[in-house]
Design a protein around this motif. Structure first.
Motif, PDB file in Angstrom:
ATOM      1  N   TYR A 173       9.169  -5.228  -6.317  1.00 46.68           N
ATOM      2  CA  TYR A 173       9.357  -3.848  -5.901  1.00 46.68           C
ATOM      3  C   TYR A 173       8.623  -3.557  -4.594  1.00 46.68           C
ATOM      4  N   VAL A 174       9.233  -2.716  -3.779  1.00 42.28           N
ATOM      5  CA  VAL A 174       8.534  -1.945  -2.768  1.00 42.28           C
ATOM      6  C   VAL A 174       8.471  -0.514  -3.297  1.00 42.28           C
ATOM      7  N   VAL A 175       7.362   0.171  -3.046  1.00 42.70           N
ATOM      8  CA  VAL A 175       7.214   1.562  -3.504  1.00 42.70           C
ATOM      9  C   VAL A 175       6.870   2.457  -2.317  1.00 42.70           C
ATOM     10  N   SER A 176       7.327   3.695  -2.407  1.00 49.33           N
ATOM     11  CA  SER A 176       6.857   4.734  -1.491  1.00 49.33           C
ATOM     12  C   SER A 176       5.806   5.568  -2.218  1.00 49.33           C
ATOM     13  N   MET A 177       4.948   6.240  -1.462  1.00 55.36           N
ATOM     14  CA  MET A 177       3.857   7.002  -2.069  1.00 55.36           C
ATOM     15  C   MET A 177       3.726   8.362  -1.409  1.00 55.36           C
ATOM     16  N   ARG A 178       3.536   9.370  -2.242  1.00 56.51           N
ATOM     17  CA  ARG A 178       3.228  10.722  -1.769  1.00 56.51           C
ATOM     18  C   ARG A 178       2.038  11.223  -2.582  1.00 56.51           C
ATOM     19  N   PRO A 179       0.992  11.721  -1.925  1.00 50.88           N
ATOM     20  CA  PRO A 179      -0.143  12.274  -2.674  1.00 50.88           C
ATOM     21  C   PRO A 179       0.116  13.732  -3.064  1.00 50.88           C
ATOM     22  N   PHE A 180      -0.295  14.071  -4.289  1.00 51.88           N
ATOM     23  CA  PHE A 180      -0.148  15.444  -4.790  1.00 51.88           C
ATOM     24  C   PHE A 180      -1.422  15.844  -5.523  1.00 51.88           C
ATOM     25  N   ARG A 181      -1.570  17.155  -5.716  1.00 49.73           N
ATOM     26  CA  ARG A 181      -2.630  17.632  -6.583  1.00 49.73           C
ATOM     27  C   ARG A 181      -2.316  17.216  -8.021  1.00 49.73           C
ATOM     28  N   LYS A 182      -3.335  16.866  -8.775  1.00 44.47           N
ATOM     29  CA  LYS A 182      -3.137  16.433 -10.148  1.00 44.47           C
ATOM     30  C   LYS A 182      -2.352  17.460 -10.953  1.00 44.47           C
ATOM     31  N   GLN A 183      -2.607  18.738 -10.709  1.00 40.40           N
ATOM     32  CA  GLN A 183      -1.951  19.787 -11.479  1.00 40.40           C
ATOM     33  C   GLN A 183      -0.462  19.901 -11.178  1.00 40.40           C
ATOM     34  N   ASP A 184       0.018  19.288 -10.074  1.00 41.13           N
ATOM     35  CA  ASP A 184       1.427  19.369  -9.703  1.00 41.13           C
ATOM     36  C   ASP A 184       2.254  18.182 -10.177  1.00 41.13           C
ATOM     37  N   ILE A 185       1.610  17.151 -10.708  1.00 35.43           N
ATOM     38  CA  ILE A 185       2.326  15.907 -10.977  1.00 35.43           C
ATOM     39  C   ILE A 185       3.395  16.079 -12.052  1.00 35.43           C
ATOM     40  N   GLU A 186       3.138  16.825 -13.079  1.00 33.92           N
ATOM     41  CA  GLU A 186       4.161  17.014 -14.111  1.00 33.92           C
ATOM     42  C   GLU A 186       5.374  17.743 -13.553  1.00 33.92           C
ATOM     43  N   GLY A 250       9.934   3.944  -6.830  1.00 29.52           N
ATOM     44  CA  GLY A 250      10.708   2.817  -6.342  1.00 29.52           C
ATOM     45  C   GLY A 250      11.269   3.152  -4.975  1.00 29.52           C
ATOM     46  N   CYS A 251      11.414   2.148  -4.107  1.00 33.51           N
ATOM     47  CA  CYS A 251      11.773   2.402  -2.709  1.00 33.51           C
ATOM     48  C   CYS A 251      12.940   1.517  -2.287  1.00 33.51           C
ATOM     49  N   GLY A 252      13.856   2.099  -1.499  1.00 32.73           N
ATOM     50  CA  GLY A 252      15.026   1.370  -1.025  1.00 32.73           C
ATOM     51  C   GLY A 252      14.753   0.377   0.082  1.00 32.73           C
ATOM     52  N   VAL A 253      13.492   0.180   0.458  1.00 31.52           N
ATOM     53  CA  VAL A 253      13.142  -0.940   1.327  1.00 31.52           C
ATOM     54  C   VAL A 253      13.036  -2.223   0.510  1.00 31.52           C
ATOM     55  N   THR A 254      13.037  -2.098  -0.817  1.00 32.63           N
ATOM     56  CA  THR A 254      13.002  -3.268  -1.700  1.00 32.63           C
ATOM     57  C   THR A 254      14.034  -4.320  -1.300  1.00 32.63           C
ATOM     58  N   PRO A 255      15.296  -3.974  -0.977  1.00 35.58           N
ATOM     59  CA  PRO A 255      16.253  -5.006  -0.570  1.00 35.58           C
ATOM     60  C   PRO A 255      15.827  -5.783   0.670  1.00 35.58           C
ATOM     61  N   GLN A 256      15.142  -5.151   1.607  1.00 34.21           N
ATOM     62  CA  GLN A 256      14.694  -5.895   2.785  1.00 34.21           C
ATOM     63  C   GLN A 256      13.625  -6.910   2.398  1.00 34.21           C
ATOM     64  N   GLU A 257      12.753  -6.529   1.485  1.00 35.22           N
ATOM     65  CA  GLU A 257      11.770  -7.479   0.969  1.00 35.22           C
ATOM     66  C   GLU A 257      12.463  -8.618   0.243  1.00 35.22           C
ATOM     67  N   ALA A 258      13.524  -8.283  -0.521  1.00 34.64           N
ATOM     68  CA  ALA A 258      14.269  -9.310  -1.254  1.00 34.64           C
ATOM     69  C   ALA A 258      14.923 -10.303  -0.307  1.00 34.64           C
TER      70      ALA A 258
END
Length: 287
Positions: A173-186, A250-258
């Motif tokens: 897998y390639v993953v993307s990441m976005r930081p959020f406040r803990k209270q917003d994750i749900e 999950g990130c759609g750059v995964t195919p480039q890594e593949a």
């Protein structure tokens, strides 16, 4: 320029004319954004099956109608007709920039078009992108930090294996990441869960997720820009902070890594990470 690019078609034309060469995050609000991978036809079936076996990082939206066709797509989404995907399309020019691979190695990055590399044997695959659901999060009052900071979403290699398909036997897998406040994750999970064709809900969240995913340093990105706090500091400086919790998709750059892991022979082309193909259909059309 950004305020004038309010439709998928306008975004594609701007890319075609080399008037937009940066991240498409926040561009053409509510229009579907997509990753692109273009392969020699002999690899098409194995890649199609790779997507079927790994729908979270590789949700397949569409593919070339025929080998060599850069203007017409056939939909893999039952709720979206072929003709509604993208009219007046040229896959060789309509991403802002592209990556080019030769025999599994990246040989050109951030080029404006792939006109000279495209052949009658190439098959294009269009894969969902998590930038598509960012507008839904914004409407719910959730901050998309990289967008506000005019940066490209951070992306990382992981140790999570993909289910194999044909020559694609050692991909992760390639993953993307976005930081959020803990209270917003749900809330973030609930909103993005509906968007399965654009990766769905996050696969991991929390500071302990770094170890589970095999990410050693949150600031060491493989694609995009390193993440920052709201006041512009590197994210590692607030490690463990509940106001800056990393959330991974999950990130759609995964195919480039593949492609690189499989060392595919021949010329393979893809979008430059973060600089997506913007479609005519809307994000909610894929639900």
């Amino acid at each position: 320029m950004a305020c004038t690019l309010t439709t998928g078609h306008a975004a594609r034309i701007a890319a075609r004319k080399n008037k937009w060469a940066q991240s498409t995050s926040g561009l053409a609000d509510t229009y579907l954004q997509a990753n692109l991978l273009v392969l020699p036809s002999r690899y098409a079936e194995a890649f199609r099956q790779l997507c079927a076996r790994n729908p979270v990082p590789c949700p397949l939206i569409a593919e070339s109608t025929n080998p060599g066709d850069f203007a017409m797509l056939k939909s893999h989404l039952p709720q979206v007709r072929d003709e509604d995907l993208a009219a007046d399309l040229d896959l060789r020019t309509d991403c802002p920039r592209y990556n080019v691979y030769a025999d599994g190695k990246l040989v050109h990055t951030a080029v404006n078009d792939i006109l000279s590399q495209w052949t009658s044997d190439h098959v294009a695959f269009v894969i969902g992108c998590s930038q598509s659901f960012e507008s839904a999060l914004i409407r719910a009052g959730v901050e998309i930090r990289h967008l506000n900071q005019q940066r490209t979403v951070p992306m990382y290699r992981t140790k999570l294996p993909l289910n194999p398909s044909g020559i694609f036997t050692s991909s992760t897998y390639v993953v993307s990441m976005r930081p959020f406040r803990k209270q917003d994750i749900e809330l973030v999970r609930r909103i993005t869960r509906r968007y399965l064709p654009t990766h769905g809900e996050p696969i991991a969240w929390g500071w302990d997720a770094l170890e589970r995913l095999g990410i050693i340093d949150i600031d060491d990105v493989q694609w995009g820009h390193p993440p920052l706090t709201q006041d512009g500091r590197p994210l590692h400086e607030v490690f463990g902070d509940s106001e800056n919790v990393p959330v991974f998709w999950g990130c759609g750059v995964t195919p480039q890594e593949a492609v690189m892991k499989a060392a595919l022979e021949g010329t393979i082309m893809a979008h430059h990470p973060g600089e997506m193909l913007v479609m005519d259909c809307r994000e909610d059309d894929v639900l």
